[in-house]
Design a protein around this motif. Structure first.
Motif, PDB file in Angstrom:
ATOM      1  N   VAL A 229       0.839  -1.207   0.000  1.00  0.00           N
ATOM      2  CA  VAL A 229       0.000   0.000   0.000  1.00  0.00           C
ATOM      3  C   VAL A 229       0.873   1.256   0.000  1.00  0.00           C
ATOM      4  CG1 VAL A 229      -1.823   1.251   1.213  1.00  0.00           C
ATOM      5  CG2 VAL A 229      -1.799  -1.250   1.243  1.00  0.00           C
ATOM      6  N   CYS A 230       1.830   1.334   0.975  1.00  0.00           N
ATOM      7  CA  CYS A 230       2.611   2.575   1.093  1.00  0.00           C
ATOM      8  C   CYS A 230       4.082   2.380   0.736  1.00  0.00           C
ATOM      9  CB  CYS A 230       2.474   3.155   2.501  1.00  0.00           C
ATOM     10  SG  CYS A 230       3.101   2.070   3.790  1.00  0.00           S
ATOM     11  N   GLN A 231       4.448   1.140   0.347  1.00  0.00           N
ATOM     12  CA  GLN A 231       5.801   0.834  -0.160  1.00  0.00           C
ATOM     13  C   GLN A 231       6.905   0.920   0.895  1.00  0.00           C
ATOM     14  OE1 GLN A 231       5.993  -0.495  -3.242  1.00  0.00           O
ATOM     15  NE2 GLN A 231       3.789  -0.181  -3.247  1.00  0.00           N
ATOM     16  N   VAL A 232       6.550   1.032   2.168  1.00  0.00           N
ATOM     17  CA  VAL A 232       7.589   1.087   3.208  1.00  0.00           C
ATOM     18  C   VAL A 232       8.238  -0.291   3.349  1.00  0.00           C
ATOM     19  CG1 VAL A 232       6.027   0.575   5.145  1.00  0.00           C
ATOM     20  CG2 VAL A 232       8.103   1.887   5.548  1.00  0.00           C
ATOM     21  N   GLY A 233       9.555  -0.308   3.572  1.00  0.00           N
ATOM     22  CA  GLY A 233      10.275  -1.566   3.761  1.00  0.00           C
ATOM     23  C   GLY A 233      10.209  -2.019   5.217  1.00  0.00           C
ATOM     24  N   LEU A 234      10.057  -3.316   5.437  1.00  0.00           N
ATOM     25  CA  LEU A 234       9.932  -3.874   6.788  1.00  0.00           C
ATOM     26  C   LEU A 234      10.788  -5.123   6.887  1.00  0.00           C
ATOM     27  CD1 LEU A 234       6.065  -3.673   6.697  1.00  0.00           C
ATOM     28  CD2 LEU A 234       7.463  -2.226   8.163  1.00  0.00           C
ATOM     29  N   THR A 235      11.240  -5.423   8.115  1.00  0.00           N
ATOM     30  CA  THR A 235      12.017  -6.649   8.335  1.00  0.00           C
ATOM     31  C   THR A 235      11.308  -7.516   9.358  1.00  0.00           C
ATOM     32  OG1 THR A 235      14.082  -5.486   7.902  1.00  0.00           O
ATOM     33  CG2 THR A 235      14.257  -7.601   9.031  1.00  0.00           C
ATOM     34  N   GLY A 236      10.970  -8.739   8.960  1.00  0.00           N
ATOM     35  CA  GLY A 236      10.442  -9.719   9.904  1.00  0.00           C
ATOM     36  C   GLY A 236       8.951  -9.573  10.169  1.00  0.00           C
ATOM     37  N   GLN A 237       8.426 -10.650  10.724  1.00  0.00           N
ATOM     38  CA  GLN A 237       6.995 -10.752  10.990  1.00  0.00           C
ATOM     39  C   GLN A 237       6.536  -9.701  12.003  1.00  0.00           C
ATOM     40  OE1 GLN A 237       6.022 -14.715  12.274  1.00  0.00           O
ATOM     41  NE2 GLN A 237       4.004 -14.645  11.382  1.00  0.00           N
ATOM     42  N   LYS A 238       7.382  -9.442  13.031  1.00  0.00           N
ATOM     43  CA  LYS A 238       6.969  -8.498  14.085  1.00  0.00           C
ATOM     44  C   LYS A 238       6.745  -7.101  13.517  1.00  0.00           C
ATOM     45  CE  LYS A 238       8.816 -10.722  18.221  1.00  0.00           C
ATOM     46  NZ  LYS A 238       9.911 -10.776  19.190  1.00  0.00           N
ATOM     47  N   GLU A 239       7.670  -6.649  12.666  1.00  0.00           N
ATOM     48  CA  GLU A 239       7.510  -5.319  12.071  1.00  0.00           C
ATOM     49  C   GLU A 239       6.279  -5.274  11.167  1.00  0.00           C
ATOM     50  OE1 GLU A 239      10.814  -3.452  10.120  1.00  0.00           O
ATOM     51  OE2 GLU A 239      12.155  -3.742  11.830  1.00  0.00           O
TER      52      GLU A 239
ATOM     53  N   ILE B  38       3.527  -7.076  11.434  1.00  0.00           N
ATOM     54  CA  ILE B  38       2.314  -7.068  12.269  1.00  0.00           C
ATOM     55  C   ILE B  38       2.105  -5.681  12.864  1.00  0.00           C
ATOM     56  CG2 ILE B  38       1.325  -7.978  14.417  1.00  0.00           C
ATOM     57  CD1 ILE B  38       2.656 -10.684  13.652  1.00  0.00           C
ATOM     58  N   ALA B  39       3.198  -5.074  13.362  1.00  0.00           N
ATOM     59  CA  ALA B  39       3.094  -3.744  13.968  1.00  0.00           C
ATOM     60  C   ALA B  39       2.621  -2.717  12.928  1.00  0.00           C
ATOM     61  CB  ALA B  39       4.439  -3.325  14.562  1.00  0.00           C
ATOM     62  N   HIS B  40       3.156  -2.828  11.714  1.00  0.00           N
ATOM     63  CA  HIS B  40       2.767  -1.904  10.646  1.00  0.00           C
ATOM     64  C   HIS B  40       1.287  -2.096  10.297  1.00  0.00           C
ATOM     65  CE1 HIS B  40       3.270   0.670   7.122  1.00  0.00           C
ATOM     66  NE2 HIS B  40       2.658  -0.255   6.397  1.00  0.00           N
ATOM     67  N   ALA B  41       0.861  -3.360  10.223  1.00  0.00           N
ATOM     68  CA  ALA B  41      -0.538  -3.648   9.899  1.00  0.00           C
ATOM     69  C   ALA B  41      -1.474  -3.085  10.968  1.00  0.00           C
ATOM     70  CB  ALA B  41      -0.743  -5.151   9.745  1.00  0.00           C
ATOM     71  N   GLN B  42      -1.071  -3.241  12.235  1.00  0.00           N
ATOM     72  CA  GLN B  42      -1.920  -2.746  13.327  1.00  0.00           C
ATOM     73  C   GLN B  42      -1.979  -1.216  13.326  1.00  0.00           C
ATOM     74  OE1 GLN B  42      -0.012  -4.781  16.594  1.00  0.00           O
ATOM     75  NE2 GLN B  42      -1.449  -6.484  16.520  1.00  0.00           N
TER      76      GLN B  42
ATOM     77  N   GLY C  25      -3.460  -0.451   9.245  1.00  0.00           N
ATOM     78  CA  GLY C  25      -4.540  -1.215   8.618  1.00  0.00           C
ATOM     79  C   GLY C  25      -4.131  -1.827   7.289  1.00  0.00           C
ATOM     80  N   HIS C  26      -2.878  -1.609   6.880  1.00  0.00           N
ATOM     81  CA  HIS C  26      -2.395  -2.183   5.615  1.00  0.00           C
ATOM     82  C   HIS C  26      -2.048  -3.661   5.828  1.00  0.00           C
ATOM     83  CE1 HIS C  26      -0.790   2.103   4.555  1.00  0.00           C
ATOM     84  NE2 HIS C  26      -2.103   2.041   4.566  1.00  0.00           N
ATOM     85  N   VAL C  27      -2.522  -4.534   4.955  1.00  0.00           N
ATOM     86  CA  VAL C  27      -2.222  -5.962   5.115  1.00  0.00           C
ATOM     87  C   VAL C  27      -1.707  -6.586   3.811  1.00  0.00           C
ATOM     88  CG1 VAL C  27      -3.801  -6.392   7.037  1.00  0.00           C
ATOM     89  CG2 VAL C  27      -4.663  -6.543   4.698  1.00  0.00           C
ATOM     90  N   ASN C  28      -1.364  -5.751   2.857  1.00  0.00           N
ATOM     91  CA  ASN C  28      -0.889  -6.276   1.575  1.00  0.00           C
ATOM     92  C   ASN C  28       0.634  -6.165   1.523  1.00  0.00           C
ATOM     93  OD1 ASN C  28      -0.455  -6.996  -1.061  1.00  0.00           O
ATOM     94  ND2 ASN C  28      -1.301  -5.121  -1.944  1.00  0.00           N
ATOM     95  N   PHE C  29       1.336  -7.259   1.864  1.00  0.00           N
ATOM     96  CA  PHE C  29       2.801  -7.245   1.902  1.00  0.00           C
ATOM     97  C   PHE C  29       3.362  -8.128   0.799  1.00  0.00           C
ATOM     98  CE2 PHE C  29       1.521  -6.642   6.393  1.00  0.00           C
ATOM     99  CZ  PHE C  29       2.057  -5.376   6.583  1.00  0.00           C
ATOM    100  N   GLN C  30       4.492  -7.716   0.245  1.00  0.00           N
ATOM    101  CA  GLN C  30       5.219  -8.569  -0.707  1.00  0.00           C
ATOM    102  C   GLN C  30       6.624  -8.806  -0.158  1.00  0.00           C
ATOM    103  OE1 GLN C  30       4.001  -5.503  -2.707  1.00  0.00           O
ATOM    104  NE2 GLN C  30       2.037  -6.539  -2.923  1.00  0.00           N
ATOM    105  N   GLU C  31       7.063 -10.061  -0.262  1.00  0.00           N
ATOM    106  CA  GLU C  31       8.427 -10.360   0.150  1.00  0.00           C
ATOM    107  C   GLU C  31       9.380  -9.875  -0.955  1.00  0.00           C
ATOM    108  OE1 GLU C  31      11.163 -14.125   1.591  1.00  0.00           O
ATOM    109  OE2 GLU C  31       9.131 -14.492   0.898  1.00  0.00           O
TER     110      GLU C  31
END
Length: 208
Positions: A181-191, A193-197, A200-206
């Motif tokens: 959704v916003c193209q921000v880079g994240l590392t790991g499941q915890k980040e 989940i925190a970003h989704a919470q 509200g964005h839940v569309n992630f690509q590895e």
């Protein structure tokens, strides 16, 4: 001709755990909506066992959440489905090559097998030969007096170890994701989940 253990791919639609269980239990890859309802009914019927501390959310909230087709299942759901079908469920983790056994100690007489790559569940089956159609799959195995299921167990572990060697798994603690959704880079499941919470964005690509 020797029988072989094969990995039956389940669609990646957030319901892979439920459809993988449906396949190994009933040769049906479309059981997710029904099995989500089963789990919700079991949890709702026993609030004393399925508490907020156990579920991570209030009982009624969990029951609505698990029926959402976009929500993933895990250990809680596998233990409930093992009891529902009266069979052990062996879930092999490719990254650690560990086997988590659900329904252990319940004296069940049969076992089914799943394989997990960190994000996705597929089904394991015994096939009469390479390339045989799925209708020939054996997915339910009798448990012997030593609580093993015989040679199929070592064949399954070999398949898991081979997938591990090929790094056919996602390291969910360290993998890199991008929010679709916003193209921000994240590392790991915890980040993630925190970003989704937070958003509200839940569309992630590895991505690598």
């Amino acid at each position: 001709m020797d029988e072989i253990v094969v990995r039956r791919v389940i669609p990646s639609d957030n319901s892979c755990l439920f459809n993988a269980v449906g396949y190994v239990m009933e040769h049906d890859k479309t059981k997710a909506p029904y099995l989500r309802q089963v789990i919700a009914a079991v949890v709702a019927s026993d609030p004393g066992k399925y508490t907020e501390a156990f579920l991570g959310k209030p009982n009624n909230e969990y029951c609505a959440w698990i029926q959402d087709p976009d929500k993933w299942g895990g250990a809680i759901e596998l233990s409930i489905l093992s009891e529902y079908y009266g069979r052990e469920i062996a879930a092999y983790d490719i990254q650690s090559t560990r086997c988590d056994l659900y329904g252990q100690g319940k004296s069940y007489q049969e076992r089914v097998m799943l394989i997990y790559d960190g994000l996705h569940y597929d089904a394991l089956a015994m096939s009469p030969f390479e390339g045989a159609p799925e209708e020939f799959d054996q997915t339910v195995f009798s448990i012997r007096s030593d609580r093993s299921i015989g040679p199929v167990e070592s064949l399954s572990l070999n398949l898991v170890k081979d997938a591990h060697r090929k790094r056919s798994y996602t390291d969910t603690a360290n993998f890199t994701l991008r929010c679709g959704v916003c193209q921000v880079g994240l590392t790991g499941q915890k980040e993630a989940i925190a970003h989704a919470q937070a958003t509200g964005h839940v569309n992630f690509q590895e991505y690598r």
